[in-house]
Every structure is written in structure tokens, then in C-alpha cells.
Design an enzyme around this catalytic site. Sequence first.
Site, PDB file in Angstrom:
ATOM      1  N   PHE A  33     -41.325 -20.699  22.169  1.00  0.00           N
ATOM      2  CA  PHE A  33     -40.665 -21.125  21.009  1.00  0.00           C
ATOM      3  C   PHE A  33     -41.489 -21.916  20.024  1.00  0.00           C
ATOM      4  CE2 PHE A  33     -37.053 -18.328  21.331  1.00  0.00           C
ATOM      5  CZ  PHE A  33     -36.718 -18.114  22.769  1.00  0.00           C
ATOM      6  N   HIS A 117     -28.523 -19.622  29.055  1.00  0.00           N
ATOM      7  CA  HIS A 117     -28.735 -19.072  27.703  1.00  0.00           C
ATOM      8  C   HIS A 117     -28.323 -17.412  27.808  1.00  0.00           C
ATOM      9  CE1 HIS A 117     -31.087 -22.852  26.416  1.00  0.00           C
ATOM     10  NE2 HIS A 117     -29.934 -22.845  26.479  1.00  0.00           N
TER      11      HIS A 117
HETATM   12  N1  APR Z   1     -47.818 -23.482  31.433  1.00  0.00           N
HETATM   13  C1  APR Z   1     -47.253 -24.557  31.358  1.00  0.00           C
HETATM   14  N2  APR Z   1     -46.501 -24.932  30.081  1.00  0.00           N
HETATM   15  C2  APR Z   1     -46.522 -23.721  29.181  1.00  0.00           C
HETATM   16  C3  APR Z   1     -47.039 -22.588  29.253  1.00  0.00           C
HETATM   17  C4  APR Z   1     -47.940 -22.503  30.172  1.00  0.00           C
HETATM   18  N3  APR Z   1     -48.391 -21.095  30.759  1.00  0.00           N
HETATM   19  N4  APR Z   1     -47.134 -22.053  28.215  1.00  0.00           N
HETATM   20  C5  APR Z   1     -46.447 -22.780  27.309  1.00  0.00           C
HETATM   21  N5  APR Z   1     -45.936 -23.896  27.854  1.00  0.00           N
HETATM   22  C6  APR Z   1     -45.275 -24.955  27.434  1.00  0.00           C
HETATM   23  C7  APR Z   1     -45.271 -25.366  25.982  1.00  0.00           C
HETATM   24  O1  APR Z   1     -46.602 -26.147  25.644  1.00  0.00           O
HETATM   25  C8  APR Z   1     -44.033 -25.934  25.360  1.00  0.00           C
HETATM   26  O2  APR Z   1     -44.012 -27.388  25.815  1.00  0.00           O
HETATM   27  O3  APR Z   1     -43.787 -24.456  27.466  1.00  0.00           O
HETATM   28  C9  APR Z   1     -42.972 -25.371  26.652  1.00  0.00           C
HETATM   29  C10 APR Z   1     -42.206 -24.271  25.953  1.00  0.00           C
HETATM   30  O4  APR Z   1     -41.380 -25.002  25.287  1.00  0.00           O
HETATM   31  P1  APR Z   1     -40.250 -24.445  24.131  1.00  0.00           P
HETATM   32  O5  APR Z   1     -40.995 -23.347  23.582  1.00  0.00           O
HETATM   33  O6  APR Z   1     -39.546 -25.260  23.386  1.00  0.00           O
HETATM   34  O7  APR Z   1     -39.092 -23.540  25.229  1.00  0.00           O
HETATM   35  P2  APR Z   1     -37.858 -24.078  25.860  1.00  0.00           P
HETATM   36  O8  APR Z   1     -38.067 -25.281  26.218  1.00  0.00           O
HETATM   37  O9  APR Z   1     -37.648 -22.980  26.800  1.00  0.00           O
HETATM   38  O10 APR Z   1     -36.793 -23.690  24.842  1.00  0.00           O
HETATM   39  C11 APR Z   1     -35.574 -24.201  24.890  1.00  0.00           C
HETATM   40  O11 APR Z   1     -34.607 -23.335  22.725  1.00  0.00           O
HETATM   41  O12 APR Z   1     -35.006 -22.051  21.158  1.00  0.00           O
HETATM   42  C12 APR Z   1     -34.300 -22.011  22.224  1.00  0.00           C
HETATM   43  O13 APR Z   1     -32.852 -20.720  23.280  1.00  0.00           O
HETATM   44  C13 APR Z   1     -34.216 -21.077  23.179  1.00  0.00           C
HETATM   45  O14 APR Z   1     -33.928 -21.283  25.506  1.00  0.00           O
HETATM   46  C14 APR Z   1     -34.723 -21.597  24.233  1.00  0.00           C
HETATM   47  C15 APR Z   1     -34.547 -23.108  24.310  1.00  0.00           C
END
Ligand code: APR
Length: 247
Positions: A33, A117
Site C-alpha cells: 500500500f 482485516h
Molecule cells: N520484504 C520486506 N518488506 C517489504 C517487501 C518485501 N519483499 N515488500 C514491501 N515491503 C515493505 C514496504 O517497504 C513497507 O514498509 O512492507 C511494508 C508494507 O507496508 P504497507 O504498504 O503500509 O502495508 P501494511 O503495513 O500491511 O498496511 C496496513 O493498511 O491500507 C491498509 O488495510 C490495509 O492492511 C493494510 C494496512
Amino acid sequence: MSIERLTELVRDRQPCVVLTGAGVSTESGVPDFRSREGIWAQYDPMEYATIDAFLADPVKVWDFYGKRLHLLRDAEPNDGHRALAELEERGWVRAVITQNVDRLHERAGSRALVEVHGSIRTSSCLDCGAVVPFDEVVRRLENASAPMCTCGRILKPDVVMFGELLAEAAIARASQLAAEARLMLVVGSTLEVYPVAGLPLETLATGGSLAIVNRGSTPFDDRAALTIDGGAGETLRALAVSLPARR
Ligand code: APR
Ligand code: ZN
């Protein structure tokens, strides 16, 4: 160095609970995201991911979710998902708490799983309560801009949208697991969305420790016993290799 340290933490601080975010699924081709190329860089969550947006214009929100369902239909679990399922099987991971709705942990074999979620596994009708499984929803989307219930109302995906409360049972279970954990391992999350982002605090509050595997920083890095700025798949695979069967 960091894998050895992570192995030591998991081995010595049991039970270990894992909290995952979208970063554990990007290696399955599912965008996260908040990365630069993440979903919220293309779509405004206030327009597509809130319950108010859905009630105001369900067809517009389904235009977003329809694309996600097709993407998730074709996604496969990756090394990270499989490693967590193996570590659970061997007794090193008590449970996975996930913010992801993509079913990939379950399809990789995780059993003790809390989907805080919700999940795209089903969609439901807010009028008559009908619950429709994923494959049938995708079929109904084939020739419609939104999947209809048999009662005529547009179905809602069973994911928690912004402005909705989390399922009480799920967040209660997640909170209990966090409080009882001696180690919480966070993988692939910015830890920005509450109440889930509060779970690491529950582990710390009862004297547990935090380990974070994430590309990029999180607000909890300074309270973690270990942070690994690396890939979820390769790190979890290496962890699984270094932790033999426990049972
Ligand atoms: N390995 C390690 N880290 C990774 C990888 C990977 N292959 N790919 C992405 N990332 C990291 C990104 O750099 C980022 O810091 O994973 C993190 C993902 O963060 P978000 O995109 O904010 O996702 P998340 O924390 O799950 O969001 C929480 O927000 O929008 C809502 O409901 C949605 O469940 C989601 C919630
Ligand atoms: Zn209905």
C-alpha cells in the site's frame, strides 16, 4: 549476523507470534500500500477503501476491488508464506496475525491464523446477509461492474474498510496472542494502521521483545531487539533453514 540473531531470538523467546503486512505478499506479485509503487500511490484510500465510499458508490469501489480480486485469484504463496507455515508446523511460531486479506498464508499451510482485516475469501450482502464465496464473486464480476446478491443488492467484500470496526473476536484473539508472546516478529508492515499497529505495544508491555523484518523503517524500530532491513521471503526462508524441528 542478523539471521543468527533472529534465530536466537525465536529459539530463546517462545512463544513467538508473527504479525504480517502487505510486504510479505509483494513477492507473490501483490502490490503493497505505502511503498512508492504501492496501491495508495495510484488510488486514494478515502475514495476506494472506506465504508462511506462503498455505501455512496459501490460500483466505483468494486472497480478497485474487482481488479484486486483478479490479481489475488492468480497470486500464489511465496517463500515467506511457506517458511512461516513450516515454522508453525515445527512449533516455533505459535500463530500468524495478518493484516492481509489475500488468503496466501492459509494457502501456504498456516493454520493458527488471525486475519484482523478480514479476507476476500467471501463477500456478503448488507441487506439479506447472504455470504458468497470468492470464486462465485469473481464469476459474477465477469459480466457486471459489481457482483450482485440474489436479493438485488450489491455485495460487499468481507474486508475491513476504513471507518469499519475490526471483527471483535479477531482483534481480541490477536491482542491475547500479542500479550502472551515473548517475541513478536513483524514482517512487511509499516505499522501505521491502528488498532493492529498497537499489537507490538502489547507484547512489549508484558515484557516481550520485538523483531522487525521490513524494507524501510517503522515507528517501532527503536523499541525492537532486532531490525532487519531485508526481503521477507529470503529472511524467513533463512530463518526456517536455521531452526530445526522442535516438537
Ligand atoms: N520484504 C520486506 N518488506 C517489504 C517487501 C518485501 N519483499 N515488500 C514491501 N515491503 C515493505 C514496504 O517497504 C513497507 O514498509 O512492507 C511494508 C508494507 O507496508 P504497507 O504498504 O503500509 O502495508 P501494511 O503495513 O500491511 O498496511 C496496513 O493498511 O491500507 C491498509 O488495510 C490495509 O492492511 C493494510 C494496512
Ligand atoms: Zn442479499
